[in-house]
Design a protein around this motif. Sequence first.
Motif, mmCIF file in Angstrom:
data_model
loop_
_atom_site.group_PDB
_atom_site.id
_atom_site.type_symbol
_atom_site.label_atom_id
_atom_site.label_comp_id
_atom_site.label_asym_id
_atom_site.label_seq_id
_atom_site.Cartn_x
_atom_site.Cartn_y
_atom_site.Cartn_z
ATOM 1 N N PHE A 10 91.845 -54.918 10.257
ATOM 2 C CA PHE A 10 90.535 -55.567 10.187
ATOM 3 C C PHE A 10 90.006 -55.919 11.575
ATOM 4 N N ILE A 11 90.910 -56.190 12.505
ATOM 5 C CA ILE A 11 90.489 -56.408 13.899
ATOM 6 C C ILE A 11 89.914 -55.104 14.457
ATOM 7 N N ASN A 12 90.597 -53.983 14.166
ATOM 8 C CA ASN A 12 90.113 -52.677 14.630
ATOM 9 C C ASN A 12 88.761 -52.330 14.011
ATOM 10 N N LEU A 13 88.562 -52.707 12.750
ATOM 11 C CA LEU A 13 87.296 -52.392 12.073
ATOM 12 C C LEU A 13 86.114 -53.121 12.710
ATOM 13 N N GLN A 14 86.376 -54.224 13.391
ATOM 14 C CA GLN A 14 85.302 -54.960 14.074
ATOM 15 C C GLN A 14 84.680 -54.112 15.189
ATOM 16 N N LEU A 15 85.413 -53.083 15.640
ATOM 17 C CA LEU A 15 84.864 -52.185 16.668
ATOM 18 C C LEU A 15 83.627 -51.436 16.152
ATOM 19 N N LEU A 16 83.459 -51.380 14.842
ATOM 20 C CA LEU A 16 82.268 -50.729 14.277
ATOM 21 C C LEU A 16 80.993 -51.471 14.662
ATOM 22 N N LEU A 17 81.116 -52.719 15.070
ATOM 23 C CA LEU A 17 79.946 -53.485 15.512
ATOM 24 C C LEU A 17 79.340 -52.894 16.786
ATOM 25 N N LYS A 18 80.109 -52.077 17.502
ATOM 26 C CA LYS A 18 79.618 -51.438 18.732
ATOM 27 C C LYS A 18 78.876 -50.132 18.442
ATOM 28 N N ALA A 19 78.748 -49.776 17.180
ATOM 29 C CA ALA A 19 78.076 -48.526 16.813
ATOM 30 C C ALA A 19 76.597 -48.609 17.155
ATOM 31 N N LEU A 58 90.697 -47.453 15.538
ATOM 32 C CA LEU A 58 89.606 -47.635 14.580
ATOM 33 C C LEU A 58 89.662 -46.570 13.487
ATOM 34 N N ILE A 59 89.822 -45.325 13.887
ATOM 35 C CA ILE A 59 89.861 -44.214 12.925
ATOM 36 C C ILE A 59 91.064 -44.363 11.987
ATOM 37 N N GLN A 60 92.204 -44.734 12.530
ATOM 38 C CA GLN A 60 93.400 -44.924 11.698
ATOM 39 C C GLN A 60 93.189 -46.067 10.709
ATOM 40 N N SER A 61 92.551 -47.141 11.128
ATOM 41 C CA SER A 61 92.292 -48.274 10.238
ATOM 42 C C SER A 61 91.297 -47.895 9.138
ATOM 43 N N LEU A 62 90.274 -47.126 9.489
ATOM 44 C CA LEU A 62 89.329 -46.646 8.471
ATOM 45 C C LEU A 62 90.024 -45.714 7.484
ATOM 46 N N HIS A 63 90.887 -44.856 8.009
ATOM 47 C CA HIS A 63 91.661 -43.930 7.173
ATOM 48 C C HIS A 63 92.523 -44.722 6.181
ATOM 49 N N THR A 64 93.209 -45.739 6.683
ATOM 50 C CA THR A 64 94.063 -46.575 5.826
ATOM 51 C C THR A 64 93.227 -47.294 4.769
#
Length: 195
Positions: A10-19, A58-64
């Motif tokens: 969920f910490i990694n998913l926060q990187l989507l805010l930089k999209a 990020l990609i691995q966390s989205l995959h999971t």
Amino acid sequence: MAAALSSEDFINLQLLLKAPSKDAVRDVCVQSHRAPSRRLTENTAATFSIPAAQAAQLIQSLHTLSHHVLFYNLTSLEQVLAVFPESFHSNLKNLITKILLENSPAWRTEALSHQVSLPQLKELDWRVDLVTGSDSVSRMAVPTCLVQLKMEDPCPSTAGESVSTVTVELSRESLDTILDGLGRIRDQLSVVAGK
């Protein structure tokens, strides 16, 4: 079994805010469902202006996450939202949930189409033939059994035929052997089911 989601995911998913846009989030979510690749990592790093190592996480966390949603058959908005921690960014949580719910039916169909399974018997037909004319005297007036099996293959070949038919000719001795074997299988199944 699907990998468990961790707080690090969920910490990694926060990187989507930089999209730069919602479409960029949608693209990386959809593409990350398949096995992560170097090309996807590089593209994500460039699009989000983040280091490649962070893009890979990020990609691995989205995959999971996408595999978690499929594995546990989360099909409603409430079920998917419940996966996220309370402190997770609200708008991002809603966007990811919407993307997952839009794509999960197609992902589920794709996963089922690649599932390995044995053919299943769909129909059985038989008849007894008595040969009345033959070039061999030994075959005259000898009854044989013709057994026709229709089987459905859940993983059809590239030709696309999912139902195949097999016809087998059996002598009385062959039929006795098969029936004896099937009787033993029935008895073993009864013993196992009785436990």
